[in-house]
Design a protein around this motif. Structure first.
Motif: not given
Lengths: 308, 266
Positions: A106-108, A110-111
């Motif tokens: 559920q994480l972004w 590329d960040l």
């Protein structure tokens, strides 16, 4: 906390046509393929319980979880989560639940992890002071400090899963859905995930629904399991009850002098010394052990029975 | 009101996060902007060559066609800039990304819009605005307001068609080819005076797929050419409102189809 009654989901897919005008034909014709994924499931889960939701691939586990989270609208039946109907009140429901899909982050991507956690804090309107406290607690519980500033795509699977757990619990939801949270993890990472779940449940009284293929997860965490197959509930109750009700007989396994291994079923109520005496009368025993049925063999047997 | 502000704030945060992610691939970004300018520049260069061979197009001068072209291009860029991730909706559905969107307490369409900023369209926007400024006829303040409303209205017409068609991919239909076709109609036929097309095509491009309303109809109002339209002048003056109405309708279709979303297996 969670109430599900005669829940049913029928997937209806328009039959696809091929060819250049295929999509248009698919659009205008009314031919559908139907598949019942969840077929009249009912259960209730009180606050603070950890329930294992088990079943083979395609049994309808994920579909149930997706209906509980409001992603999918049920075809029939009733769902209430904390007094709300998830699909009708999706956003309010979203605030009350944390969700972790083991297969999908559920994480972004590329960040750095910390950015994802900040965004989650924003999305769930967590005030700054509470966010700092929550983040500190998550870092301590899950050991995030080492990779908090690493882009998510560079994290190992175990680190990523810990990040996902932090993101799901950062806003203190009273309910946590975990869909195969330990899939693909090594022994240590699995242990960390299990400890976190147990801790969250113990401290915050978080209600946990855990779907998994790893029965060790279930044995470590759940006292109650709901077993489904082909969209129907096969068993709902305590693990101990399951084992007593469905356990295959214990087995006496003997290793004989000529390196042969044999197993004898111990019938319920029969005397083990008598069995040993009978076997040793016929053979020379070098070693022997008694095999208790494990959860896996119990569940295998239930699936096998439901096949018939 | 508080809810609207919250939505805008979160849209900003998510969009910034997406931009930070995209900035990790700087070259990609640069190529996107440059090709946008070159592509649209070549499109207008084509018109310029045609107009030098034939001095007018359907009775419109080069300057008037340039204004129409600029109006269409600006409206188009204004639609794609925030809605570019809608183009990848099939992919979002297939990869289960939409599940993730539906787990968050924020309007799903806003979240999808915030996934990506159509930076490639910055080139289109630049080219469009430059054309508009060069070719704009003398306008009074009221007409300037109408011109701005027309750009937004035109963007909303294109957005409405795109959103309505994209909604159908929530039901596991692949509408990418259909949408590309509609997009093509908008860009191929929306940038020229409709008088050059035959009666049936013109009728279809006005009433079936409202291509004419993106730029041709409002440009006719601004250039005082409403006499040649096949819609009455008052309707032409209300064309920006059509964009708002169509988009509202498309949004209703989207909400309905979201109820029928079937997710992916796993």
């Amino acid at each position: 906390m969670i109430r599900v009654e005669s829940l049913t989901k029928v997937f209806r897919r328009p039959r696809a046509f091929s060819g250049p005008l295929g999509p248009l034909r698919t659009l205008v014709t009314r031919r559908y393929d139907e598949r019942t994924a969840v077929d009249g499931v009912s259960f209730e889960i009180p606050e603070g319980e950890i329930v294992g939701y088990l079943g083979p691939n395609g049994a309808g586990k994920s579909t149930t979880v997706k209906m509980l989270t409001g992603i999918l609208t049920p075809t029939d039946g009733l769902i209430e989560v904390g007094g709300r109907v998830p699909w009708r009140d999706r956003e309010a429901n979203a605030r009350a639940v944390g969700v972790v899909f083991g297969q999908r982050s559920q994480l972004w991507w590329d960040l750095p992890l910390i950015d994802s956690l900040r965004l989650v804090g924003d999305l769930y309107d967590v005030p700054a002071a509470r966010f700092t406290g929550s983040l500190r607690r998550m870092c301590d519980l899950l050991g995030l400090d080492d990779f908090l500033h690493t882009p998510v795509r560079q994290l190992s699977l175990g680190q990523r899963m810990r990040g996902d757990l932090a993101a799901a619990m950062l806003y203190d939801p009273p309910i946590l859905y975990l869909d195969e949270p330990t899939v693909g993890l090594d022994v240590m990472a699995k242990q960390a995930v299990r400890e976190f779940i147990a801790e969250t449940n113990r401290i915050g009284r978080t209600t946990v629904v855990l779907t998994t293929h790893d029965l060790a997860d279930v044995e470590a965490l759940c006292r109650r399991i709901i077993l489904i197959d082909k969209g129907r509930v096969l068993f709902d109750g305590g693990i101990d009850d399951l084992v007593t009700a469905y356990a295959p007989p214990r087995r006496l396994v003997v290793e004989l002098a000529d390196d042969e291994t044999r197993a004898f079923e111990i019938a319920a109520g029969s005397s083990i010394p008598e069995l040993i005496a009978r076997v040793s009368a016929e053979h020379t025993i070098r070693d022997l052990s008694i095999h208790e049925p494990d959860l896996e063999s119990v569940i295998k047997r239930i699936y096998a029975e439901s096949e018939r | 009101m508080a809810e609207v502000l919250r939505t805008l704030r979160l849209y900003g945060r998510l969009q910034r996060a997406a931009a930070r992610g995209a900035l990790q691939y700087r070259l990609n970004l640069l190529i996107g902007v440059v090709t946008g300018v070159v592509y649209q520049g070549s499109g207008f260069a084509f018109v310029w060559v045609v107009m030098h061979t034939f001095p007018s197009m359907g009775g419109w001068s080069l300057r008037e066609v340039a204004f129409l072209y600029g109006l269409r291009l600006t409206a188009h860029a204004l639609y794609v800039l925030p809605f570019s991730s809608l183009i990848g909706l099939e992919w979002l559905v297939r990869e289960g990304e939409l599940d993730r969107v539906l787990l968050r307490p924020l309007n799903p369409l806003v979240q999808i819009m915030a996934k990506r900023l159509g930076v490639g369209q910055v080139g289109d926007l630049l080219a469009g605005v430059v054309l508009l400024v060069i070719a704009v006829p003398p306008l009074n303040p009221g007409m300037i307001l109408f011109c701005l409303a027309a750009v937004v209205g035109g963007a909303l017409v294109e957005a409405a068609v795109s959103l309505a068609l994209a909604s159908l991919s929530l039901r596991a239909l692949n509408t990418l080819a259909l949408r590309a076709f509609a997009d093509d109609l908008f860009s191929k036929f929306g940038s020229y005076p409709m008088g050059v097309f035959g009666g049936a095509a013109r009728w279809a491009l006005t009433f079936v797929l409202p291509v004419a309303f993106v730029a041709y109809v409002p440009a006719s109002v601004l250039l005082d050419r409403t006499g040649e339209l096949i819609v009455p002048a008052p309707v032409a003056c209300g064309s920006p409102l059509l964009g708002v109405a169509l988009f509202a309708l498309a949004y209703r279709v989207w909400r309905r189809q979201l109820r029928h979303y079937q997710s992916t297996g796993s």
